[in-house]
Write a protein that holds these residues in place. Structure first.
Motif, mmCIF file in Angstrom:
data_model
loop_
_atom_site.group_PDB
_atom_site.id
_atom_site.type_symbol
_atom_site.label_atom_id
_atom_site.label_comp_id
_atom_site.label_asym_id
_atom_site.label_seq_id
_atom_site.Cartn_x
_atom_site.Cartn_y
_atom_site.Cartn_z
ATOM 1 N N PRO A 55 0.819 -1.221 0.000
ATOM 2 C CA PRO A 55 0.000 0.000 0.000
ATOM 3 C C PRO A 55 0.848 1.264 0.000
ATOM 4 C CG PRO A 55 -0.874 -1.583 1.579
ATOM 5 C CD PRO A 55 0.446 -2.130 1.115
ATOM 6 N N MET A 56 2.022 1.217 0.647
ATOM 7 C CA MET A 56 2.885 2.390 0.696
ATOM 8 C C MET A 56 3.396 2.762 -0.691
ATOM 9 S SD MET A 56 4.088 4.717 2.644
ATOM 10 C CE MET A 56 4.001 4.094 4.318
ATOM 11 N N GLU A 57 3.721 1.779 -1.515
ATOM 12 C CA GLU A 57 4.195 2.066 -2.869
ATOM 13 C C GLU A 57 3.082 2.661 -3.725
ATOM 14 O OE1 GLU A 57 7.715 -1.328 -3.251
ATOM 15 O OE2 GLU A 57 5.776 -1.662 -4.205
ATOM 16 N N VAL A 58 1.873 2.122 -3.607
ATOM 17 C CA VAL A 58 0.738 2.671 -4.354
ATOM 18 C C VAL A 58 0.481 4.113 -3.931
ATOM 19 C CG1 VAL A 58 -1.732 2.471 -4.813
ATOM 20 C CG2 VAL A 58 -0.333 0.404 -4.646
ATOM 21 N N THR A 59 0.457 4.348 -2.619
ATOM 22 C CA THR A 59 0.194 5.685 -2.093
ATOM 23 C C THR A 59 1.276 6.673 -2.496
ATOM 24 O OG1 THR A 59 -0.975 4.754 -0.184
ATOM 25 C CG2 THR A 59 -0.187 7.008 0.014
ATOM 26 N N SER A 60 2.525 6.285 -2.344
ATOM 27 C CA SER A 60 3.641 7.188 -2.643
ATOM 28 C C SER A 60 3.681 7.568 -4.112
ATOM 29 C CB SER A 60 4.965 6.532 -2.233
ATOM 30 O OG SER A 60 4.995 6.277 -0.854
ATOM 31 N N SER A 61 3.471 6.592 -4.994
ATOM 32 C CA SER A 61 3.505 6.892 -6.424
ATOM 33 C C SER A 61 2.409 7.884 -6.806
ATOM 34 C CB SER A 61 3.374 5.598 -7.234
ATOM 35 O OG SER A 61 2.123 4.970 -7.003
ATOM 36 N N GLN A 62 1.228 7.744 -6.198
ATOM 37 C CA GLN A 62 0.136 8.661 -6.496
ATOM 38 C C GLN A 62 0.404 10.048 -5.912
ATOM 39 O OE1 GLN A 62 -2.275 8.301 -8.483
ATOM 40 N NE2 GLN A 62 -3.397 10.196 -8.051
ATOM 41 N N LEU A 63 0.956 10.116 -4.712
ATOM 42 C CA LEU A 63 1.241 11.406 -4.079
ATOM 43 C C LEU A 63 2.290 12.183 -4.863
ATOM 44 C CD1 LEU A 63 1.314 10.458 -0.279
ATOM 45 C CD2 LEU A 63 -0.452 11.749 -1.486
ATOM 46 N N ILE A 64 3.331 11.477 -5.327
ATOM 47 C CA ILE A 64 4.373 12.143 -6.109
ATOM 48 C C ILE A 64 3.822 12.629 -7.446
ATOM 49 C CG2 ILE A 64 6.495 11.747 -7.418
ATOM 50 C CD1 ILE A 64 7.068 12.220 -4.539
ATOM 51 N N ALA A 65 3.048 11.783 -8.116
ATOM 52 C CA ALA A 65 2.521 12.134 -9.438
ATOM 53 C C ALA A 65 1.538 13.303 -9.358
ATOM 54 C CB ALA A 65 1.838 10.922 -10.069
ATOM 55 N N SER A 66 0.728 13.339 -8.309
ATOM 56 C CA SER A 66 -0.282 14.397 -8.187
ATOM 57 C C SER A 66 0.268 15.668 -7.553
ATOM 58 C CB SER A 66 -1.467 13.892 -7.360
ATOM 59 O OG SER A 66 -1.036 13.511 -6.063
ATOM 60 N N GLU A 67 1.478 15.573 -6.952
ATOM 61 C CA GLU A 67 2.117 16.713 -6.295
ATOM 62 C C GLU A 67 1.227 17.320 -5.215
ATOM 63 O OE1 GLU A 67 3.151 19.372 -9.444
ATOM 64 O OE2 GLU A 67 4.804 18.132 -10.145
ATOM 65 N N VAL A 68 0.502 16.452 -4.506
ATOM 66 C CA VAL A 68 -0.381 16.913 -3.438
ATOM 67 C C VAL A 68 0.426 17.385 -2.233
ATOM 68 C CG1 VAL A 68 -2.166 16.181 -1.801
ATOM 69 C CG2 VAL A 68 -2.274 15.428 -4.162
ATOM 70 N N ILE A 69 1.504 16.672 -1.925
ATOM 71 C CA ILE A 69 2.359 17.036 -0.802
ATOM 72 C C ILE A 69 3.803 17.109 -1.273
ATOM 73 C CG2 ILE A 69 0.799 15.997 0.910
ATOM 74 C CD1 ILE A 69 2.632 13.594 1.007
ATOM 75 N N PRO A 70 4.676 17.785 -0.521
ATOM 76 C CA PRO A 70 6.091 17.873 -0.916
ATOM 77 C C PRO A 70 6.746 16.495 -0.967
ATOM 78 C CG PRO A 70 5.570 19.481 0.798
ATOM 79 C CD PRO A 70 4.377 18.572 0.679
ATOM 80 N N SER A 71 7.734 16.377 -1.816
ATOM 81 C CA SER A 71 8.397 15.088 -1.998
ATOM 82 C C SER A 71 9.109 14.619 -0.731
ATOM 83 C CB SER A 71 9.397 15.159 -3.150
ATOM 84 O OG SER A 71 10.389 16.145 -2.895
ATOM 85 N N TRP A 72 9.547 15.559 0.121
ATOM 86 C CA TRP A 72 10.255 15.139 1.331
ATOM 87 C C TRP A 72 9.341 14.361 2.279
ATOM 88 C CZ3 TRP A 72 8.628 16.534 6.154
ATOM 89 C CH2 TRP A 72 7.820 17.663 6.271
ATOM 90 N N VAL A 73 8.044 14.665 2.237
ATOM 91 C CA VAL A 73 7.097 13.918 3.066
ATOM 92 C C VAL A 73 7.022 12.466 2.594
ATOM 93 C CG1 VAL A 73 4.700 13.739 3.839
ATOM 94 C CG2 VAL A 73 5.749 15.996 3.547
ATOM 95 N N VAL A 74 7.014 12.281 1.284
ATOM 96 C CA VAL A 74 6.980 10.926 0.725
ATOM 97 C C VAL A 74 8.264 10.175 1.088
ATOM 98 C CG1 VAL A 74 6.822 9.561 -1.387
ATOM 99 C CG2 VAL A 74 5.486 11.663 -1.156
ATOM 100 N N LYS A 75 9.382 10.882 1.084
ATOM 101 C CA LYS A 75 10.654 10.246 1.467
ATOM 102 C C LYS A 75 10.608 9.756 2.908
ATOM 103 C CE LYS A 75 13.706 12.887 -1.594
ATOM 104 N NZ LYS A 75 14.847 13.835 -1.623
ATOM 105 N N VAL A 76 10.010 10.550 3.790
ATOM 106 C CA VAL A 76 9.884 10.152 5.190
ATOM 107 C C VAL A 76 9.033 8.890 5.309
ATOM 108 C CG1 VAL A 76 8.931 10.816 7.425
ATOM 109 C CG2 VAL A 76 10.238 12.480 6.098
#
Length: 200
Positions: free
Chosen positions: A41-62
């Motif tokens: 689920p984390m990979e699905v969520t992260s890929s969507q968050l990065i693609a949509s630019e909803v939150i900063p990339s550093w949050v996804v890195k965390v």
């Protein structure tokens, strides 16, 4: 131990197990996604968050970092640099990548979001969010893998979608047992049943 103590011990332990499975990215399934094939689920969520630019990339890195550490330990490879985490997960330039229509797989996407959010919230407060997310995720995977050949987006690869039943079962059970109210009801019923006198 009384009902309250049993309830606290079970829900506390289960919530930590569920958090471990989600944030340390234990493979639960196989599903085509923006980065190629998502296993958690984390990979699905992260890929969507990065693609949509909803939150900063550093949050996804965390969010990704605990799982990256776990993968390094299991594979005995050099640890990924924090700054290169997006490259390690193939999360760069996702908007230019060819991907399936996310709205066609909304159950998998929504279930992954809820599972990740539920795992975090479950550490501090008992909620059904993670359990509902897992149920929605399973339904989405089941639906996609059983669509008729003319409807399925993955009809050319029948092995594109798969559920890893052992790990998925543990994740679902731990998500359910992390719900304090439901565990309390179960423990209460068990104690009442066990305390009933046995008739000869």
């Amino acid at each position: 131990m009384n009902v309250k103590v049993w309830t606290t011990v079970i829900s506390f332990t289960a919530s930590r197990i569920f958090f471990f499975f989600i944030f340390f990215q234990i493979p639960l399934f196989r599903f085509p996604c923006r980065i190629g094939t998502c296993l958690t689920p984390m990979e699905v969520t992260s890929s969507q968050l990065i693609a949509s630019e909803v939150i900063p990339s550093w949050v996804v890195k965390v969010l990704l970092f605990p799982g990256a550490i776990g993968k390094v330990i299991l594979s005995r490879q050099p640890i990924h640099n924090y700054n290169n985490l997006l490259e390690a997960y193939n999360l760069r330039n996702l908007k230019q990548a060819t991907s399936t229509n996310d709205l066609q797989h909304i159950e998998v996407l929504a279930g992954s979001y809820l599972a990740v959010a539920g795992a975090m919230i479950g550490l501090v407060k008992s909620r059904r969010l993670g359990f509902f997310g897992m149920l929605l995720l399973i339904w989405g995977l089941f639906k996609e893998s059983h669509l008729s050949e003319g409807q399925s987006s993955f009809k050319h690869n029948k092995n594109a979608i798969n559920i890893y039943h052992p790990t998925m079962s543990i994740a679902v059970i731990s998500a359910f047992l992390s719900i304090r109210e439901d565990v309390k009801l179960m423990v209460s019923c068990f104690k009442v049943t066990s305390s009933e006198p046995k008739h000869k």
